[in-house]
Design a protein around this motif. Structure first.
Motif, PDB file in Angstrom:
ATOM      1  N   MET A   1     173.439  15.190 -34.017  1.00 32.74           N
ATOM      2  CA  MET A   1     173.486  15.181 -32.572  1.00 32.74           C
ATOM      3  C   MET A   1     173.542  16.603 -32.056  1.00 32.74           C
ATOM      4  O   MET A   1     174.432  17.376 -32.385  1.00 32.74           O
ATOM      5  N   GLN A   2     172.554  16.982 -31.279  1.00 33.98           N
ATOM      6  CA  GLN A   2     172.492  18.298 -30.687  1.00 33.98           C
ATOM      7  C   GLN A   2     172.070  18.136 -29.245  1.00 33.98           C
ATOM      8  O   GLN A   2     171.151  17.381 -28.936  1.00 33.98           O
ATOM      9  N   ASN A   3     172.727  18.839 -28.360  1.00 33.57           N
ATOM     10  CA  ASN A   3     172.419  18.680 -26.954  1.00 33.57           C
ATOM     11  C   ASN A   3     171.419  19.733 -26.461  1.00 33.57           C
ATOM     12  O   ASN A   3     171.160  19.842 -25.282  1.00 33.57           O
ATOM     13  N   THR A   4     170.888  20.525 -27.372  1.00 33.54           N
ATOM     14  CA  THR A   4     169.934  21.565 -27.000  1.00 33.54           C
ATOM     15  C   THR A   4     168.808  21.586 -28.019  1.00 33.54           C
ATOM     16  O   THR A   4     169.032  21.310 -29.195  1.00 33.54           O
ATOM     17  N   ASP A   5     167.624  21.912 -27.605  1.00 33.03           N
ATOM     18  CA  ASP A   5     166.495  22.014 -28.525  1.00 33.03           C
ATOM     19  C   ASP A   5     166.616  23.321 -29.297  1.00 33.03           C
ATOM     20  O   ASP A   5     166.555  24.411 -28.729  1.00 33.03           O
ATOM     21  N   HIS A   6     166.777  23.210 -30.638  1.00 36.65           N
ATOM     22  CA  HIS A   6     166.970  24.406 -31.461  1.00 36.65           C
ATOM     23  C   HIS A   6     165.715  24.750 -32.260  1.00 36.65           C
ATOM     24  O   HIS A   6     165.760  25.597 -33.145  1.00 36.65           O
ATOM     25  N   SER A   7     164.584  24.083 -31.973  1.00 35.61           N
ATOM     26  CA  SER A   7     163.400  24.251 -32.813  1.00 35.61           C
ATOM     27  C   SER A   7     162.913  25.699 -32.847  1.00 35.61           C
ATOM     28  O   SER A   7     162.428  26.184 -33.870  1.00 35.61           O
TER      29      SER A   7
ATOM     30  N   ARG B   1     180.200  27.900 -31.342  1.00 32.55           N
ATOM     31  CA  ARG B   1     179.926  27.582 -29.940  1.00 32.55           C
ATOM     32  C   ARG B   1     178.960  26.405 -29.833  1.00 32.55           C
ATOM     33  O   ARG B   1     179.087  25.542 -28.964  1.00 32.55           O
ATOM     34  N   LEU B   2     177.981  26.385 -30.724  1.00 32.61           N
ATOM     35  CA  LEU B   2     177.016  25.294 -30.736  1.00 32.61           C
ATOM     36  C   LEU B   2     177.695  23.973 -31.127  1.00 32.61           C
ATOM     37  O   LEU B   2     177.441  22.923 -30.525  1.00 32.61           O
ATOM     38  N   MET B   3     178.591  24.020 -32.115  1.00 32.42           N
ATOM     39  CA  MET B   3     179.328  22.818 -32.523  1.00 32.42           C
ATOM     40  C   MET B   3     180.237  22.333 -31.395  1.00 32.42           C
ATOM     41  O   MET B   3     180.372  21.127 -31.166  1.00 32.42           O
ATOM     42  N   GLU B   4     180.836  23.270 -30.687  1.00 32.52           N
ATOM     43  CA  GLU B   4     181.714  22.880 -29.587  1.00 32.52           C
ATOM     44  C   GLU B   4     180.906  22.263 -28.448  1.00 32.52           C
ATOM     45  O   GLU B   4     181.338  21.294 -27.823  1.00 32.52           O
ATOM     46  N   ALA B   5     179.719  22.815 -28.173  1.00 28.62           N
ATOM     47  CA  ALA B   5     178.863  22.251 -27.133  1.00 28.62           C
ATOM     48  C   ALA B   5     178.432  20.830 -27.487  1.00 28.62           C
ATOM     49  O   ALA B   5     178.229  19.996 -26.599  1.00 28.62           O
ATOM     50  N   ASP B   6     178.289  20.547 -28.761  1.00 27.80           N
ATOM     51  CA  ASP B   6     177.913  19.214 -29.211  1.00 27.80           C
ATOM     52  C   ASP B   6     179.115  18.288 -29.365  1.00 27.80           C
ATOM     53  O   ASP B   6     178.969  17.147 -29.811  1.00 27.80           O
ATOM     54  N   GLY B   7     180.314  18.757 -29.017  1.00 29.61           N
ATOM     55  CA  GLY B   7     181.500  17.907 -29.030  1.00 29.61           C
ATOM     56  C   GLY B   7     182.105  17.682 -30.388  1.00 29.61           C
ATOM     57  O   GLY B   7     182.976  16.819 -30.540  1.00 29.61           O
TER      58      GLY B   7
ATOM     59  N   ARG C   1     183.688   7.086 -23.852  1.00 30.71           N
ATOM     60  CA  ARG C   1     182.341   7.592 -23.543  1.00 30.71           C
ATOM     61  C   ARG C   1     182.374   9.036 -23.084  1.00 30.71           C
ATOM     62  O   ARG C   1     181.456   9.807 -23.362  1.00 30.71           O
ATOM     63  N   ALA C   2     183.436   9.419 -22.390  1.00 32.27           N
ATOM     64  CA  ALA C   2     183.580  10.823 -22.002  1.00 32.27           C
ATOM     65  C   ALA C   2     183.728  11.711 -23.229  1.00 32.27           C
ATOM     66  O   ALA C   2     183.333  12.881 -23.209  1.00 32.27           O
ATOM     67  N   ALA C   3     184.294  11.144 -24.312  1.00 30.63           N
ATOM     68  CA  ALA C   3     184.443  11.890 -25.567  1.00 30.63           C
ATOM     69  C   ALA C   3     183.243  11.703 -26.488  1.00 30.63           C
ATOM     70  O   ALA C   3     183.278  12.099 -27.651  1.00 30.63           O
ATOM     71  N   ARG C   4     182.160  11.055 -25.969  1.00 28.56           N
ATOM     72  CA  ARG C   4     180.881  10.879 -26.662  1.00 28.56           C
ATOM     73  C   ARG C   4     180.898   9.817 -27.750  1.00 28.56           C
ATOM     74  O   ARG C   4     180.070   9.837 -28.668  1.00 28.56           O
ATOM     75  N   TYR C   5     181.825   8.891 -27.662  1.00 30.06           N
ATOM     76  CA  TYR C   5     181.800   7.735 -28.549  1.00 30.06           C
ATOM     77  C   TYR C   5     181.097   6.589 -27.829  1.00 30.06           C
ATOM     78  O   TYR C   5     181.192   6.450 -26.608  1.00 30.06           O
ATOM     79  N   SER C   6     180.421   5.742 -28.600  1.00 26.94           N
ATOM     80  CA  SER C   6     179.879   4.508 -28.046  1.00 26.94           C
ATOM     81  C   SER C   6     180.868   3.385 -28.336  1.00 26.94           C
ATOM     82  O   SER C   6     181.665   3.472 -29.281  1.00 26.94           O
ATOM     83  N   ILE C   7     180.829   2.327 -27.550  1.00 28.09           N
ATOM     84  CA  ILE C   7     181.816   1.263 -27.691  1.00 28.09           C
ATOM     85  C   ILE C   7     181.131  -0.096 -27.616  1.00 28.09           C
ATOM     86  O   ILE C   7     180.187  -0.290 -26.849  1.00 28.09           O
ATOM     87  N   SER C   8     181.620  -1.009 -28.424  1.00 25.90           N
ATOM     88  CA  SER C   8     181.193  -2.403 -28.341  1.00 25.90           C
ATOM     89  C   SER C   8     182.439  -3.273 -28.301  1.00 25.90           C
ATOM     90  O   SER C   8     183.483  -2.908 -28.850  1.00 25.90           O
ATOM     91  N   VAL C   9     182.326  -4.409 -27.632  1.00 20.24           N
ATOM     92  CA  VAL C   9     183.465  -5.315 -27.446  1.00 20.24           C
ATOM     93  C   VAL C   9     183.201  -6.603 -28.209  1.00 20.24           C
ATOM     94  O   VAL C   9     182.124  -7.195 -28.104  1.00 20.24           O
ATOM     95  N   CYS C  10     184.177  -7.024 -28.993  1.00 19.37           N
ATOM     96  CA  CYS C  10     184.116  -8.293 -29.725  1.00 19.37           C
ATOM     97  C   CYS C  10     185.301  -9.146 -29.295  1.00 19.37           C
ATOM     98  O   CYS C  10     186.393  -8.633 -29.022  1.00 19.37           O
TER      99      CYS C  10
END
Length: 371
Positions: free
Chosen positions: A2-8, A58-64, A112-121
């Motif tokens: 997961m990267q929030n910036t294009d590093h190509s 810094r890049l790791m921190e930007a990606d959470g 979700r603010a911490a970038r986790y996805s959630i499902s409910v069972c």
């Protein structure tokens, strides 16, 4: 990853290679519960300059993936580099309760603010369904699980599956009470014993001495609210009679919310017929029971609070929905769900999490009269 910036356009640069290498270490560090590397350790391990280390971090921190804290160094957030692996499951005993929509919303907002996805069972109060869900989760363990056990006051036959998930490094936070045969799990609990005491003492201060209660027998919440109630009664020298307590089970609420409420109304009407003449007030398991009790009182010609006073727990919208506003024990808005989510995030990041106990406050209403 997961990267929030294009590093190509930076492919092959040292800090990008270092970023990839450090991300590859995260799963093992989280499994072992090991702290993240210091800047000096990274420099020595990978033979790179301090500037390269700082750019990669810094890049790791930007990606959470990490967070830098003054005095604590660099800390893992608990996120894995692969976004699809950052899944949290919220396993509830029911989804139709009047309190669950806000709980789900509050948990989701923090995760979700911490970038986790959630499902409910939903287990629908069924140990068999709960086991089916847990078995499926064991096949593909999520990063985290917020669990509301079925029949939390009783030993659970599903302890083996819960233990298997924990052993496979799924972080688990239990809400609503931990079953007696579950150990070592982080819990987010309400201070129900103190809440029962506080509500009972309010009745006592208003002059009530003949008090009854309606509680859930198969949940930790119900048992502790009952215990707080009888402890306060004992202190005042007025222990209730056995017939002054009506015990319900979680199945009752499945009937209310997924079928018809006629069964509960009939049970409450019978209880009123037997005991209303000798009681001045009743403490109810929650606002839902109190709302139905007030309906049963109206059907029986019993006025609230003139003939019978009612107090409850949860401080929900139902406390204001009847013909008279309820005196109800309440939490700060959003507190239970958000606290559960934050507790789980700490556990996923490898931080030591102590059991959380949520305080109650008494929400005023007009359902308890002075006598």
């Amino acid at each position: 990853m997961m990267q929030n910036t294009d590093h190509s356009h930076r492919k092959g640069l040292k800090y990008q290679e270092l970023y990839d290498a450090l991300c590859g270490q995260i799963p093992d560090l989280l499994k072992k519960g090991t702290a993240f590397f210091t800047q000096l350790q990274i420099q020595e391990r990978y033979g790179v300059s301090r500037q390269t280390v700082l750019r990669a971090l810094r890049l790791m921190e930007a990606d959470g993936l990490i967070v830098s804290r003054r005095g604590s160094g660099t800390i893992l957030t608990g996120l894995l580099p692969e976004a699809e692996k950052n899944q949290v499951v919220l396993l509830l005993s029911s989804g139709s309760s009047y309190t669950y929509p806000s709980l789900i919303s509050d948990v989701s907002s923090v995760l979700r603010a911490a970038r986790y996805s959630i499902s409910v069972c939903l287990s629908h109060g069924s140990l068999r369904e709960e086991r089916k869900i847990l078995t499926r989760l064991c096949g593909d363990p999520p990063r985290g699980l917020i669990l509301e056990c079925c029949h939390s006051a009783l030993p659970t036959p599903n302890a083996d599956l819960i233990g298997s998930l924990s052993a496979r490094k799924t972080a688990i936070a239990v809400i609503g009470g931990v079953c007696p045969n579950l150990t070592g799990l982080v819990s987010v609990r309400e201070d129900d014993l103190n809440a029962g005491q506080t509500l009972c003492r309010y009745f006592l201060r208003r002059g009530h001495r003949q008090l009854g209660g309606i509680f859930l027998s198969d949940t930790v919440r119900g048992q502790e609210r009952y215990y707080g109630f009888v402890c306060s009664m004992k202190e005042a020298g007025y222990l209730p009679l056995p017939e002054d307590i009506l015990w319900l089970t979680g199945d009752t609420f499945t009937d209310i919310e997924e079928k018809e409420p006629r069964h509960l109304l009939a049970v409450l009407q019978y209880f009123l017929m037997q005991r209303a003449h000798s009681l001045t007030g009743i403490l109810c398991q929650n606002d839902l029971v109190a709302w139905y009790l007030e309906r049963a009182c109206r059907a029986a010609g019993i006025r609230v609070p003139e003939d019978l006073s009612i107090g409850s727990f949860d401080g929900s919208y139902l406390s204001q929905a009847g013909s008279v506003s309820l005196v109800s024990m309440a939490h700060e808005k959003h507190e239970p769900g958000q606290t559960a989510a934050r507790t789980l995030i700490r556990a996923m990041s490898g931080q030591r999490s102590l059991p959380a106990s949520l305080p109650w406050t008494l929400q005023p209403g007009k359902s308890i009269r002075a006598i």
